[in-house]
Design a protein around this motif. Sequence first.
Motif, PDB file in Angstrom:
ATOM      1  N   THR A 693     -85.839 -24.841  14.946  1.00  0.00           N
ATOM      2  CA  THR A 693     -84.933 -23.940  14.897  1.00  0.00           C
ATOM      3  C   THR A 693     -85.652 -22.455  14.605  1.00  0.00           C
ATOM      4  N   VAL A 698     -76.633 -18.882  11.374  1.00  0.00           N
ATOM      5  CA  VAL A 698     -75.688 -19.697  12.158  1.00  0.00           C
ATOM      6  C   VAL A 698     -75.256 -18.726  13.132  1.00  0.00           C
ATOM      7  N   LEU A 746     -77.187 -23.380   1.412  1.00  0.00           N
ATOM      8  CA  LEU A 746     -78.698 -23.682   2.022  1.00  0.00           C
ATOM      9  C   LEU A 746     -78.545 -24.953   2.532  1.00  0.00           C
ATOM     10  N   THR A 747     -77.768 -26.132   1.700  1.00  0.00           N
ATOM     11  CA  THR A 747     -77.666 -27.424   2.118  1.00  0.00           C
ATOM     12  C   THR A 747     -77.241 -27.404   3.232  1.00  0.00           C
ATOM     13  N   SER A 748     -76.667 -26.505   4.036  1.00  0.00           N
ATOM     14  CA  SER A 748     -76.072 -26.605   5.532  1.00  0.00           C
ATOM     15  C   SER A 748     -77.416 -26.376   6.483  1.00  0.00           C
ATOM     16  N   GLY A 749     -78.429 -26.201   5.664  1.00  0.00           N
ATOM     17  CA  GLY A 749     -79.764 -25.724   6.933  1.00  0.00           C
ATOM     18  C   GLY A 749     -79.843 -24.417   6.970  1.00  0.00           C
ATOM     19  N   TYR A 750     -78.880 -23.810   6.729  1.00  0.00           N
ATOM     20  CA  TYR A 750     -78.904 -22.225   7.005  1.00  0.00           C
ATOM     21  C   TYR A 750     -78.534 -21.541   5.763  1.00  0.00           C
TER      22      TYR A 750
ATOM     23  N   TYR B  85     -84.091 -28.216   2.354  1.00  0.00           N
ATOM     24  CA  TYR B  85     -82.877 -28.147   3.027  1.00  0.00           C
ATOM     25  C   TYR B  85     -82.862 -27.030   4.045  1.00  0.00           C
ATOM     26  N   GLY B  86     -83.447 -26.073   3.738  1.00  0.00           N
ATOM     27  CA  GLY B  86     -83.614 -24.963   4.646  1.00  0.00           C
ATOM     28  C   GLY B  86     -84.765 -24.839   5.812  1.00  0.00           C
ATOM     29  N   LYS B  90     -83.156 -29.655   7.837  1.00  0.00           N
ATOM     30  CA  LYS B  90     -82.653 -28.749   8.837  1.00  0.00           C
ATOM     31  C   LYS B  90     -83.178 -29.372  10.095  1.00  0.00           C
ATOM     32  N   GLU B  91     -84.293 -29.411  10.243  1.00  0.00           N
ATOM     33  CA  GLU B  91     -85.071 -29.811  11.460  1.00  0.00           C
ATOM     34  C   GLU B  91     -84.874 -31.061  11.988  1.00  0.00           C
ATOM     35  N   ASP B  94     -81.309 -31.519  12.896  1.00  0.00           N
ATOM     36  CA  ASP B  94     -81.318 -31.092  14.156  1.00  0.00           C
ATOM     37  C   ASP B  94     -81.771 -31.639  15.422  1.00  0.00           C
ATOM     38  N   GLU B 134     -73.265 -34.340   4.959  1.00  0.00           N
ATOM     39  CA  GLU B 134     -72.712 -32.997   5.728  1.00  0.00           C
ATOM     40  C   GLU B 134     -74.158 -31.973   5.710  1.00  0.00           C
ATOM     41  N   ALA B 135     -75.045 -32.521   5.123  1.00  0.00           N
ATOM     42  CA  ALA B 135     -76.170 -31.565   5.056  1.00  0.00           C
ATOM     43  C   ALA B 135     -76.886 -31.277   6.195  1.00  0.00           C
ATOM     44  N   GLY B 136     -77.419 -30.017   6.440  1.00  0.00           N
ATOM     45  CA  GLY B 136     -78.036 -29.662   7.597  1.00  0.00           C
ATOM     46  C   GLY B 136     -77.150 -29.235   8.949  1.00  0.00           C
ATOM     47  N   LYS B 137     -75.810 -29.483   8.797  1.00  0.00           N
ATOM     48  CA  LYS B 137     -75.032 -29.283   9.951  1.00  0.00           C
ATOM     49  C   LYS B 137     -74.341 -27.919  10.083  1.00  0.00           C
ATOM     50  N   GLY B 138     -74.889 -27.248   9.492  1.00  0.00           N
ATOM     51  CA  GLY B 138     -74.473 -25.784   9.677  1.00  0.00           C
ATOM     52  C   GLY B 138     -74.053 -25.286  10.815  1.00  0.00           C
ATOM     53  N   TYR B 139     -74.930 -25.789  11.963  1.00  0.00           N
ATOM     54  CA  TYR B 139     -74.488 -25.250  13.150  1.00  0.00           C
ATOM     55  C   TYR B 139     -73.901 -26.546  14.178  1.00  0.00           C
ATOM     56  N   VAL B 143     -70.519 -26.832   9.227  1.00  0.00           N
ATOM     57  CA  VAL B 143     -70.227 -27.217   7.717  1.00  0.00           C
ATOM     58  C   VAL B 143     -70.966 -26.125   7.226  1.00  0.00           C
TER      59      VAL B 143
END
Lengths: 1057, 557
Positions: A693, A698, A746-750, B85-86, B90-91, B94, B134-139, B143
Motif C-alpha cells: 500500500t 485511508v 495505528l492498529t487500523s494500519g493507517y 501495525y503500520g 497492514k500489508e 491487505d 479488527e486490526a489493519g482494516k482501516g481501509y 475500522v
Amino acid sequence: MRRTQIFKPIWLLFLLCFIPLHTFSQALSVKGVVTSVTGEVLPGVNIIEVGTSNGTITDINGNFVINASPKAVLKITYIGYQTQMVNVSNAKNLRIQLKDDTKVLNDVVVTALGIKREKKALGYAVDNVGGESLVKAKSTNVINSLAGSVAGLIVNQTASGPSGSTSVLLRGNTSLAGNNQPLYVIDGQPMDNTNFNSAGQFGGYDLGDGISSISADDIENISILKGPAAAALYGSRASNGVIMITTKRADQKESFGVEFNSTTTIDKQLSKFGDMQNIYGQGTGGQINGGADATKDKGTVNTSWGPRYDSKLYITSFDGVRRPYTLINNNIADFFQTGITSNNTLAINTSKGTTGIRFSYNDMRNRDITPNSNMSRNSFTIRTNTKLLKKIDIDTKVNYIHENVLNRPALSDSRGTLGKNLMSLAGNIDQQWLKNNNVDAQGNYVDWNNNDVWHLNPYWVAYEKKNTSKKDRLIASASANYTVTDGLNFKVSGGTDINYFRFDDFTPATDPEWPTGHWKTDDYQNKTYNVEALLNYNKTWNSIYSLNANLGGSIFSVNNLTTSIEGTDMKARDVKDINGFNTKTVVDYPYKKEIQSLYATANFGYRSLAYLDASLRVDRSSTLPKNNNTYFYPSVSGSLILSELFKMDKNIFPFVKLRASYAQVGSDTDPYKLDMYYMLANKAIDGFPMGGTSQSIVPNKNLKPTRTNSWEMGGEFKFIENRLGLDVTYYTQSSIDQIMNINTSLTSGYNGVVINAGNIQNKGFEISLNAVPVQLKDFRWDVRVNFARNISKVNKLTDDVTNYDLTQARWLSVAVSATTGQSYGIIRGYDFKRNDNGDILIDKNTGLPQHTSALAKIGNSQWDWSGGLTSSFKYKNVSLSVLFDIKWGADLFSMTAGSTYVSGKNIATVEGRDAWYASEEQRIRAGVSQSAWTPTGGYLAKGVIDNGDGTFSPNARYVDPQAYWNEVGANVSSAFIYDNSYIKIREINLTYSLPQTWLHGFIKEAAFSLVARNPFILYSKVPNIDPESGYNTSGSGLEYGSLPSRRNIGLNVSVKF
Amino acid sequence: MVTLGSCSNLNEMNIDPSRSSSLDPNYQLTQIQARTWGDWILTDPYINFLSSMSQIMTGDWAASNYGGQFRVNAFEMDKLWNQLYGGLIKEAVDGEYRSRNVETQTNVNAALRVYKVYLFSIITDIFGDVPYFEAGKGYIDGVKYPKYDSQKEIYADFFKELAEATAQFDATKPQMTGDLIYNGDVTQWKHFANSLRLRLAMHLIKIDPQEAAKQAQAAIDGGLMASVSDDAVIDHYKDISSRDAADYTRNAYAQDLSGWAPQPSAFICASFFNKLYTDNIRGVLPSDAKDASGNFIDPDNGPADPRTFVYTRFYDTNLRSSDNNYAARPDITDMIIAHRAYFPILPGHFAWDPWTNKGFSGDYGHGNFYIGLGTVPQISNYFMNKAAPGVILTYAESEFLLAEFYKRIKNSDTDAKSHYDAGYRAAIKHLIQKFKVPASDLPDNKVEQYLIDYGYKPATGLQQICEQQWLLHIVNPVEAFNVFRRTGFPKLKSPSDPTQLSPVITVDAQIIPRRLCYPILESTDNPVEYKKALDNLGGTNDWTKPVWWDLNGNNAN
C-alpha cells in the motif's frame, strides 16, 4: 469618477515637468497666502523651493514670505491636502488654494481580480504597502520586509537562512491540515508559492518558497487582502487571505529613464550560544582518560561532564596532538564567518506614444555566515503595455529568474545540522582543529568522535558533503482589455508560472551516516496556468448612483511532476555525481489539478457616502468527488461614510467610515485523496520485487469542500486635519468541514483517514494608527503603529477525536496539537509529576524526579498578539526610519536548550558535580556497589518524596548531576519550554537624498542610505538561539539545532537618471 | 464565458498515473518477509529493550540505557508497535484480504495467513491484549479504532488460522512467486506452519496445559520441520549499510549490532557469556585469578559450549579500520583466551563504567597495547554481517520445543533427550549452514563431547531445554524474551537486585519487565479501547504486569 482623481501619481507629472529647470537668477522676495478650497487659512504649510533646501512655513494666518529665484517652482505640502507646485514666474504675491488630499481620503487600492477601487468604498480591510519601502534594507526574501508593518500579518522567518522560506499568516490558522499560507497573486495571476521541501522532525532542508524569488525593485505595490470577504473572488485558494503584488510598468510620462538601486550588507552572527558553563570540559563521570592515546577520549568530545579545566591536565585530541585541558574562549563562534549580501537592480524605462517598455535586471548575491555556502539570483523582467486601435490595452510581462544555492543548511535532526554539531562541542576543543583535519589524504572522513553520526565534523558538512539547488523560473502573463463602449470593458488574460527546480544532495563515501556514500536529487517541474475572462460594466447616474458589475470565468490548473533520484553505494569516488553511484532508484510523484470557476460581482454606490458590494463565485475542482466538486461562495459587504452622511466638521472629523462584510469561501484539497493505491518499493530484494500500500491515510470517496465563514466589522477614522488616522477591524471566522487527516489508531494500519470534520474559530481585532506628531518647516516625524490580536479555538474535531497533532518534535514525545476546547496549536508534552501542593515528586530509589506519563498541555505555539511600530523622521534631505516588530505570548520547545543540559554544557549543570565525584571516590574506595551506597553529595533534585501515607518528606538523596539532567532531558518536556515573545528591530534606514542643486540634468534623483536589517533583538527569553528559529513554516513552537540568525548592516545607493 | 465545457475530464485528472490500484499480493508477501528483519525502525527495540532485558546483550548505550536500566522511553518502545501495525501487519491483512478466494492465489493467501499469525504473535506476546480481529482494516472495513482482543481469543484464532492455512496449501495450484523463505515450496510452508503452531502451543504450557498439549499434538501430527533446510530464515539480505527507513534489503538487526562506527560496541551480557562458558564467570585476569569475594572463579575446564567463541569474540578497541568496516577490526580472541581475561559486562552496566572495566597490557602483533574494552566479549562478526539471515523459526527450536513437550507433557526423558540432542546438533548446523560459520570451528567431536559432558539429565532437563532455547535465540530477542518469561529459565535477576554481583540502579522498574508499554498515542488515537486494555492490566500502562500466558510473573520457577 466624481471629483476625485483616481490616478494618484498625477502630481508627479507636474514635478517631472519642472525638475530639470535650474537657475541662478537673482532672488526675489515672494509673499503669499495659503488657504483651503473653502477659504480657510492654513497655518504650518510647508513651502520649499524645488531643487534647493530653501523653504519656509506659513504663519497662523496662512501667510508666508520666501526669497526665491524668479523662475523658481515652489512645492507646497500640507498634511491632508494635495501637494501643489506653483510657478513663481516673477509674481510677488501668490494666492494658493490647496485641494483636499483625495489621495489620503480616496486611496485607490487594488482589489481581487486586479480591480482598482477606492479604499473608502470597500466593506473590508485592505492594507497597502508601497514598493518603495521594500527596496532599501532588502531581505533575500522580499516577504520578510513586511514583518511588523501590517496589522495581523505574521511574518516569521525560519532558521533556514537566506535561501529559506518564510511563514506568513493572516488572521490565524484556519486549516488543521496542510497549508495556512496566503495566496500570492502577481498582476492578477496566481503565483506558485510551493515550498518544494521543508524540514520535519527528523531533519531535511528548506528548499525555499515561491515568493522569495520576486525582486523587490519590480514591486510597485503590495495589497494585503486579509479576510475571506476581500478574497472571496479568488475562491478555493484564498481562504487564508491573499497577498496581491502589482509590479511596475513603464512610466508613460517619461520617454526614457534609468534607475539603479544597489544594496550591500555585511552579515554577522546575531544570536549567540550563551548560557554555557566554563568550568568543566569534555569527559564523562568527572573523568577523562587523558592518556597519550587519542582514541580513548574521542567518545566524549560532545559531552562536557569531565573534570574541571586544569592546565596541568593534558588530553590527546583526535588529531593526535596532546594539548592542555583548558578552556578555549569562543571555541564555537569563530566557525561563523562574515557574510555579505549584495543586491543590485538596473531598470530601464522607455515609452513612446501609447507604448511603454520597462526592463529590469536584478542581481542578488549572498555569501552566508556559515562557511562555503552562498546563493545568487538573477531576475530579468520585461513589461510592455500598448494600446491598439485606441480601444484595446495590451499588457504583457515576462519574468525569468535563475537562482543558485550552494549548501543550504541541514535543519532539525539531520545528521549534517551544523548548529547541533557545534553547540555541544566541549569547551576545551577548538572548532578550528576540525577544520584542518576533516579529511585524510585519501579524502576519507576523519573520525573525531567515534564516528558519531549525530555529530558530524561541521567542516566535513560544509566542504565535503555538498548540496546545490538550481531554479529556473518563468512567470509570464498577458492581458488584453477591450473597451467596448464607455463603461463596458472586456478583458482576457492568461498567465503561467513555470518553475523548474533541482536539488542535489551529495554525501561522499566514508561519511559515518552513509559509509558507502549517498546521492539524492529532487527534480521539480511545476507548472501552473491560469486563464481568465472578465466583463466589466461601469455606470454612474447623475453623480448619485454608481454601479460596477463584473462577470467572469477562469480555469486554473497545476501540473507538477517531481522526480526523485537516489544513488547509493558510491563506486567512482572522484565522480561527485549520480553517475558515481552503483545503485540508482528513480521515483515519480505527479500532482495535477484543475479548478474551473465562474463569478459575478456587483458594487453599488450612493453618492460618495454608501456602498454595497455582493459577489458570488462557483468553483469546480478536480480533487473532489464528482458529486461534491462544485461549490458556491457568496460574499456581501458594505460601507458608510459617516463624515459625509452627517456633514461632519472637516477640521475635527475629516473622515469617518464604518464597514461590515460577510463571506463564505470554500477550499478543495490535494489530488489523489479519493482512491487507494499500491506501489512497488524502490528496491527489490535479491531480484524479488517488493510492494505494498502506498498510503498511510485511508482515502475517502465522499469528500466535500472545506468552508470558512467570516464576519468582519471595522471603521476608519481621521482626525486633526488628517494628521491622525485610525483603522480598527474586528473579525470572526470559523472554518468547518475541513478536509483533514484525522488520526486513527495505528492498529487500523493507517495513521489517519481523510475526512471532512473540525470546526476552528478565529476571532480578533486589528488596529492601525498613523500619526504625524511633529510637522515643522524642515522636520517631520511620522509614526505608524499596528496591533493585532487573534484568538483561536478548536471547537470540534470529530465525535470520536479530541486531539489532532499538527506536528511532532523529535524528542520527548512533544507535539503541537489542535485539541478540542483549546486554542489552535497548543504544545503537549510531559511534565514533572507533582503532588497536590505542586512539589515535584522524587523517586526514593533513584533520587530522580518522576514525570507524568500522559501528554498534557505545556505551552502554546501561537502568538497572543503581534504588533509593529515604524517611526520615521525627516529633516531636510535626511531621513531616518526604524521598524520594530513585536510578537508576544507564544512558547517554544527548544531542543537545543535540552541538549545543552544533557551534554553538560549548560551553566545549570555545574551544581553538585564536585560533591558527587567526591562521593563516588569514597564509594569505590569502600568497595560498595551503587545500590548499597548512600551518596554523600551531588545534585539534590528539588522536590519531595512520597512517604506513601499521604505525607511527603523533602528529597535528601543526592544524585549524579549527569544522571539528573539525562533523566530530565529524556523525559520532562516542560523543562525546555520557553516564552518565545520577542521584540526586534527589523529595519533601520538612514537616508540622505542629494539636493537637486547638486545634481545636473543627467541625474534626476540620488540617495544614499545606511541600512540595517535585523540589527537587534531587544527582548527575548529564549537562550542560545534566535526566537525565530523554527525549522519549517508549517509548525511553529519547535526548534532544534538552529544556526545563529544574521544581522545585516550595509549601504544602499539609489540613483535615477 | 470561458470555455468551461471544453476542459479536460476532471475526474480522470484525479487518478494518480504513477501508482497501482491492484498490486500482486505476492509483492506484499515479499515485502513483509524482507521487513521482518530488514526494517531498522522495527528492529531498534530488539536491541534497546528485548535483547537487554533478556540479558543477551548489555553494555552499549542503547542496550544498557533502555532495557538494561529499565528506562521507559516511548519513542524507542513504540517503534515495534508502529512498524508492525503500520507496516507489516497492514500489508499482511491487505494482501490476505485481496487474495482471499482468488483461485490463482490460493497458496500466497495461505502463506500470508501463516505469516500474519507469526506477525501478530510478536505483537501479542510483547504487549498482551492487542487489536487483532479488527486490526489493519482501516481501509478494508473502515475500522478506525480497532478493539483490543484478549490474548486468549487471539491464540485461539492463531490455531484455527494455522490449521486452515496448512490445509489450504495446494501444490497443484499456482505457485506463489514472492516467497523469500522457501521460494514457494508448499511442503516446507506446512512444516513451518506446524512448527509455529508448536511454538505457540508451548507458549500456553502454563496457562492452559490441555490446549497446549492438544495444539502441540496437532502440530506434530501435521508434520514439523525435519531438517536445517526447513529453517524459516530470510536469507536474501546484502551486506550493505543503510539508514533509509524504506530499505529492507539488509539485515537491519545486524546493522543495529554493528552500529555505525568502525568500532561496534555490541557487548554480550555476562549472563549469556557465562551460561555458554559455564556458570558464575565474571571475569578473570591473568594475575588475578580470583578476587577477594570469591565470586571470580577461573573455569579451568571452560569454555563448555563450543559455540562460546563463535557467538562471541574479542575485538581490539584501539586499532580501527579506515573504511568503517566492522569486519576489519583486529580479532584478539586468541590472546584474550590465552590470558583468560574475560570481562563480560554485568547486567545493566555500561561498558565504559569505570568500575566495570578492567584491562591489561598485551601484544597481539601490533606492539604492546593496553587492552581495555577488548576484554569484553562482543557478539561476533557473523551476526554483524548485514547479509546474515534473519531468523524466524528454526528446526533446532522445533526440536527443543519437542523435547520440552515430551518432558512436560509426555513425561518421557528418553524422547526429551533425543529431541534435545537433535536440537543441539541442529543449532550447530544452523550456524554452519545459515551463518556461514566454518565447520572446522564447530567440529563434530566437540559438539558430541558437549552433549556428553553437559548433556541432558532428567533432573535438570527442563532447565537445560529452556536455556538451550534462550542460547539458540541469540539474534531472535522476541523469542528469547518469550522463553525467559514463559519458562522462568534462565533464572535472570534484575540488574538492581541486591544479590547481583554489582547491582545498578534501575529507573522505571525494579523487577525485569514482563512486556512493553502500549504506545502513548493509543491513549489519544484510540482512547476508549486503550482504556479498556489498561483496565484489564490493572489500570496503568505497567510493563511489569505479565501477559496472559505469562504465569511466572515475576516469580521465576
